[in-house]
Design a protein around this motif. Structure first.
Motif, mmCIF file in Angstrom:
data_model
loop_
_atom_site.group_PDB
_atom_site.id
_atom_site.type_symbol
_atom_site.label_atom_id
_atom_site.label_comp_id
_atom_site.label_asym_id
_atom_site.label_seq_id
_atom_site.Cartn_x
_atom_site.Cartn_y
_atom_site.Cartn_z
ATOM 1 N N PHE A 1 -40.732 21.270 -41.205
ATOM 2 C CA PHE A 1 -39.865 20.793 -40.121
ATOM 3 C C PHE A 1 -39.502 19.328 -40.337
ATOM 4 N N ALA B 1 -37.087 18.726 -43.201
ATOM 5 C CA ALA B 1 -35.711 19.122 -42.880
ATOM 6 C C ALA B 1 -34.956 18.000 -42.174
ATOM 7 N N PHE C 1 -36.099 16.328 -39.282
ATOM 8 C CA PHE C 1 -36.373 16.210 -37.854
ATOM 9 C C PHE C 1 -37.636 15.382 -37.634
ATOM 10 N N MET D 1 -33.131 19.381 -31.004
ATOM 11 C CA MET D 1 -33.608 19.419 -32.398
ATOM 12 C C MET D 1 -34.013 20.834 -32.789
ATOM 13 N N ASP E 1 -30.948 23.034 -33.233
ATOM 14 C CA ASP E 1 -30.274 22.747 -34.507
ATOM 15 C C ASP E 1 -31.069 23.314 -35.685
ATOM 16 N N TYR E 2 -32.382 23.183 -35.602
ATOM 17 C CA TYR E 2 -33.242 23.675 -36.689
ATOM 18 C C TYR E 2 -33.116 25.195 -36.831
ATOM 19 N N THR F 1 -29.652 26.188 -38.161
ATOM 20 C CA THR F 1 -29.468 25.805 -39.562
ATOM 21 C C THR F 1 -30.159 26.785 -40.498
ATOM 22 N N HIS F 2 -31.321 27.308 -40.079
ATOM 23 C CA HIS F 2 -32.124 28.144 -40.972
ATOM 24 C C HIS F 2 -32.105 29.629 -40.595
ATOM 25 N N ARG G 1 -43.046 28.969 -37.504
ATOM 26 C CA ARG G 1 -42.804 27.527 -37.399
ATOM 27 C C ARG G 1 -42.635 27.089 -35.945
#
Length: 337
Positions: free
Chosen positions: A63, A66, A68, A76, A79-80, A83-84, A96
């Protein structure tokens, strides 16, 4: 001398002593606070299994890598995940998020992973990108016999260790972490075989202990016999049962790692299973449950030997083992003249 002066004189030493005691108590309180803090952290860490703790630490590092930061905000995390979502398995993302939730809770921050939008987003990703979990192909006694027949011709120390490891892993339905942690002191040899005490396991984190009996059989792949031969050949009377062996055949005093055990299992079983079969350390446990069911073993006996706490897991193995037998096509065919 007045009564008041007499009292002040009498307690003058006591007052001074009280001051010393107060200072000493403050020092003790500080030391106790530090010790209590240490114990608090120690017990919090012990509440999570070592494997889970390592997985969480890796998840946190990923994390941060990436881009963050911690503590994280709801934006956050959003977005994480977005994105993944397409590049990582939904199970990986779930792990995670669980790691991030644990970190925020233990550090005393508000948990952004508990926000309804984050939970709903994760559910949507699972439904969109989720895929069936890959299952390890079950090993069986015929595969073990073939491997033992080949390895018995080698006669070296590594071959004896690997035969004992494979057959014990199958017969006892052991996890690789349990095989790695097994010690000679955990073995109780009896006339009918060996009783193995697992002081702790994945489903027994509080250390209640679990006993497994592995009897002698007349087969070349008899786990109890191969285990006794390995211990004698390696001259192991205490400490780790399964130990590392270097490329020159020298035995280490250190236990094999779970990763090393997995490599040994894949190395020997993949050849006899065939390239299309997904072999891993879990193949031994799955194979034991499958073959035991076909042999008529009770649900209770299978569950006990594998050390499963959940009936659901055992039912799933049994269901997979009986896919063809319980197929409606099989039932229809049986009724035809």
């Amino acid at each position: 001398m007045s009564l008041r002066k007499t009292q002040n004189s009498a307690f003058a030493g006591v007052s001074s002593e009280k001051t010393k005691i107060a200072v000493k108590n403050d020092a003790n309180a500080l030391a106790n606070t530090e010790e209590l803090t240490r114990l608090h952290q120690q017990f919090l860490a012990a509440a999570t299994s070592p494997n889970t703790r390592r997985a969480y630490q890796t998840a946190i590092r990923q994390f941060l890598r990436a881009g963050f930061v911690l503590p994280a905000t709801e934006q956050m995390l959003r977005d994480y995940l977005l994105t993944h979502a397409a590049s990582l398995k939904s199970s990986t993302l779930s792990l995670r998020i669980a790691a991030l939730s644990s970190w925020h809770t233990l550090q005393g921050f508000d948990d952004p992973t508990a926000k309804p939008d984050i939970r709903k987003l994760l559910t949507g990703i699972r439904r969109t990108h989720g895929s069936p979990q890959k299952k390890a192909a079950p090993a069986d006694s015929a595969m073990l016999s073939a491997v033992c027949e080949r390895m018995s011709k080698q006669g070296d120390l590594a071959a004896q260790r690997d035969m004992a490891l494979l057959c014990l892993g199958f017969s006892g339905g052991f996890r690789r972490s349990e095989l790695a942690a097994l010690k000679a002191e955990d073995l109780q040899w009896e006339k009918r075989g060996v009783v193995i005490l697992l002081p702790r396991s994945k489903t027994d984190q509080t250390g209640e202990g679990l006993q497994k009996a592995v009897p002698y059989t007349n087969e070349a792949s008899c786990a109890a016999t191969l285990l006794k031969r390995w211990l004698a050949a390696a001259d192991i009377t205490q400490g780790p049962v399964f130990r590392a062996i270097n490329q020159w055949g020298q035995l280490s005093a250190n236990a094999m790692t779970g990763h090393g055990i997995n490599l040994v299992i894949k190395k020997h079983l993949q050849d006899v299973a065939g390239p299309s079969q997904a072999i891993s350390s879990h193949s031994l446990r799955r194979g034991m449950a499958t073959e035991a069911y076909h042999a008529g073993a009770s649900f209770r006996a299978i569950k006990r030997q594998g050390g499963w706490r959940s009936d659901t897991t055992v039912h799933r193995y049994i269901a997979d083992a009986d896919l063809f037998e319980e197929s409606v096509v099989t039932q229809i065919a049986k009724r035809k003249p």
